[in-house]
Motif scaffolding. Sequence first.
Motif, PDB file in Angstrom:
ATOM      1  N   SER A 152       0.829  -1.199   0.000  1.00  0.00           N
ATOM      2  CA  SER A 152       0.000   0.000   0.000  1.00  0.00           C
ATOM      3  C   SER A 152       0.866   1.253   0.000  1.00  0.00           C
ATOM      4  O   SER A 152       2.068   1.208   0.245  1.00  0.00           O
ATOM      5  CB  SER A 152      -0.954  -0.002   1.194  1.00  0.00           C
ATOM      6  OG  SER A 152      -0.254  -0.188   2.404  1.00  0.00           O
ATOM      7  N   GLU A 153       0.218   2.368  -0.260  1.00  0.00           N
ATOM      8  CA  GLU A 153       0.926   3.619  -0.501  1.00  0.00           C
ATOM      9  C   GLU A 153       1.846   4.025   0.638  1.00  0.00           C
ATOM     10  O   GLU A 153       2.942   4.546   0.411  1.00  0.00           O
ATOM     11  CB  GLU A 153      -0.099   4.722  -0.766  1.00  0.00           C
ATOM     12  CG  GLU A 153       0.510   6.064  -1.123  1.00  0.00           C
ATOM     13  CD  GLU A 153      -0.549   7.131  -1.309  1.00  0.00           C
ATOM     14  OE1 GLU A 153      -0.273   8.115  -1.993  1.00  0.00           O
ATOM     15  OE2 GLU A 153      -1.654   6.959  -0.750  1.00  0.00           O
ATOM     16  N   ARG A 154       1.451   3.772   1.861  1.00  0.00           N
ATOM     17  CA  ARG A 154       2.253   4.240   2.993  1.00  0.00           C
ATOM     18  C   ARG A 154       3.608   3.548   3.084  1.00  0.00           C
ATOM     19  O   ARG A 154       4.488   3.996   3.818  1.00  0.00           O
ATOM     20  CB  ARG A 154       1.476   4.055   4.300  1.00  0.00           C
ATOM     21  CG  ARG A 154       1.210   2.615   4.692  1.00  0.00           C
ATOM     22  CD  ARG A 154       0.405   2.559   5.971  1.00  0.00           C
ATOM     23  NE  ARG A 154      -0.894   3.222   5.800  1.00  0.00           N
ATOM     24  CZ  ARG A 154      -1.707   3.529   6.801  1.00  0.00           C
ATOM     25  NH1 ARG A 154      -1.346   3.247   8.034  1.00  0.00           N
ATOM     26  NH2 ARG A 154      -2.866   4.103   6.583  1.00  0.00           N
ATOM     27  N   TYR A 155       3.786   2.435   2.367  1.00  0.00           N
ATOM     28  CA  TYR A 155       5.066   1.722   2.394  1.00  0.00           C
ATOM     29  C   TYR A 155       5.902   1.998   1.152  1.00  0.00           C
ATOM     30  O   TYR A 155       6.857   1.276   0.868  1.00  0.00           O
ATOM     31  CB  TYR A 155       4.815   0.220   2.537  1.00  0.00           C
ATOM     32  CG  TYR A 155       4.063  -0.125   3.792  1.00  0.00           C
ATOM     33  CD1 TYR A 155       4.598   0.139   5.045  1.00  0.00           C
ATOM     34  CD2 TYR A 155       2.796  -0.688   3.733  1.00  0.00           C
ATOM     35  CE1 TYR A 155       3.905  -0.149   6.207  1.00  0.00           C
ATOM     36  CE2 TYR A 155       2.091  -0.987   4.886  1.00  0.00           C
ATOM     37  CZ  TYR A 155       2.649  -0.710   6.113  1.00  0.00           C
ATOM     38  OH  TYR A 155       1.957  -0.989   7.263  1.00  0.00           O
ATOM     39  N   ARG A 156       5.545   3.049   0.430  1.00  0.00           N
ATOM     40  CA  ARG A 156       6.236   3.382  -0.807  1.00  0.00           C
ATOM     41  C   ARG A 156       7.730   3.597  -0.576  1.00  0.00           C
ATOM     42  O   ARG A 156       8.563   3.166  -1.374  1.00  0.00           O
ATOM     43  CB  ARG A 156       5.588   4.637  -1.406  1.00  0.00           C
ATOM     44  CG  ARG A 156       6.035   4.981  -2.791  1.00  0.00           C
ATOM     45  CD  ARG A 156       5.178   6.104  -3.354  1.00  0.00           C
ATOM     46  NE  ARG A 156       3.822   5.661  -3.627  1.00  0.00           N
ATOM     47  CZ  ARG A 156       2.835   6.456  -4.054  1.00  0.00           C
ATOM     48  NH1 ARG A 156       3.072   7.751  -4.206  1.00  0.00           N
ATOM     49  NH2 ARG A 156       1.644   5.979  -4.295  1.00  0.00           N
ATOM     50  N   ASP A 157       8.079   4.270   0.502  1.00  0.00           N
ATOM     51  CA  ASP A 157       9.490   4.581   0.776  1.00  0.00           C
ATOM     52  C   ASP A 157      10.119   3.630   1.783  1.00  0.00           C
ATOM     53  O   ASP A 157      11.263   3.851   2.219  1.00  0.00           O
ATOM     54  CB  ASP A 157       9.611   6.018   1.268  1.00  0.00           C
ATOM     55  CG  ASP A 157       9.141   7.032   0.231  1.00  0.00           C
ATOM     56  OD1 ASP A 157       9.422   6.803  -0.959  1.00  0.00           O
ATOM     57  OD2 ASP A 157       8.488   8.025   0.608  1.00  0.00           O
ATOM     58  N   SER A 158       9.392   2.585   2.175  1.00  0.00           N
ATOM     59  CA  SER A 158       9.933   1.640   3.157  1.00  0.00           C
ATOM     60  C   SER A 158      10.934   0.690   2.499  1.00  0.00           C
ATOM     61  O   SER A 158      10.928   0.485   1.285  1.00  0.00           O
ATOM     62  CB  SER A 158       8.803   0.820   3.785  1.00  0.00           C
ATOM     63  OG  SER A 158       7.907   1.641   4.487  1.00  0.00           O
ATOM     64  N   GLU A 159      11.781   0.118   3.329  1.00  0.00           N
ATOM     65  CA  GLU A 159      12.749  -0.865   2.856  1.00  0.00           C
ATOM     66  C   GLU A 159      12.030  -2.157   2.476  1.00  0.00           C
ATOM     67  O   GLU A 159      11.145  -2.623   3.186  1.00  0.00           O
ATOM     68  CB  GLU A 159      13.759  -1.142   3.975  1.00  0.00           C
ATOM     69  CG  GLU A 159      14.967  -1.920   3.551  1.00  0.00           C
ATOM     70  CD  GLU A 159      15.962  -2.026   4.693  1.00  0.00           C
ATOM     71  OE1 GLU A 159      17.108  -1.583   4.529  1.00  0.00           O
ATOM     72  OE2 GLU A 159      15.572  -2.538   5.770  1.00  0.00           O
TER      73      GLU A 159
END
Length: 267
Positions: A152-159
């Motif tokens: 989902s969008e909130r994990y776009r910048d997650s590792e």
Amino acid sequence: MQQPFILALSLLPWIPAFLCRVTTEGELTVMEGQSLIVPCHYDPQYAGYVKYWCRGNTRELCTSLARTDSANPAVGKVSIFDDPVQQVFTLTMSDLKEGDSGWYMCGVEIGGVWTRDVVASTYIKVIHGMSVVNSRLSGEEGSSVTVECRYSERYRDSEKKWCRSGDWSSCLLTGSEGSYEDTSVAISDDRTRAFTVTLKKLQMSDSGWYWCSAGQHQMLVHVLVTPTPTTTAVTATSPPTPCQSAADLPPPEPITKESWNSHRQEE
């Protein structure tokens, strides 16, 4: 006789909804940041009517989002398209957020004093987390397989990680460029909604459970490697040559008096 007449009048608004239908899915789930297409099927007699999509579960309190009679059927992140031949109109909602979760209604606008619109309700649930397109993969030894891990969008910048289950030391991480590659694994993150993991040059020992992760969410994937089929060499032998048939022989020369006398002299 007045009471039955009043009862009949009170039932009139419900007759179209009872005899004719609009149908859709009762509940739909979609990942945050992704798009969703909702099909609404209707009976043939409604082909020429206006179709609409609204938010709410009662017609009186339903906020209009799209209509087929609108000059612009695509407004914001919602669009509507009617296909009278297939008797279905579809709603497309893009870039969904958790706040978009709730009841929606697709309907056919009937109008009139004694008739109600024909409608169908659906509940849309927008979630955050992860999913995989195919959680069970198989490939022959020496080939490659690819798994798509969606987030989902909130994990776009997650590792993003790819690990073998039960072995934390095996975890491979995407770098600052959102990718990783070695001789056996390639990871590519599109930084929008998914990353792909390709296992290259599969070996039998690669069979087992893996998981991909974004943020704190993980999804299990099973990989099965099958042995390369072995082929047995077959020596081709030419079939025996059949005897020459009369049809293959040249036509006989005609017998003349001269040829006959020549033959007699040779004897």
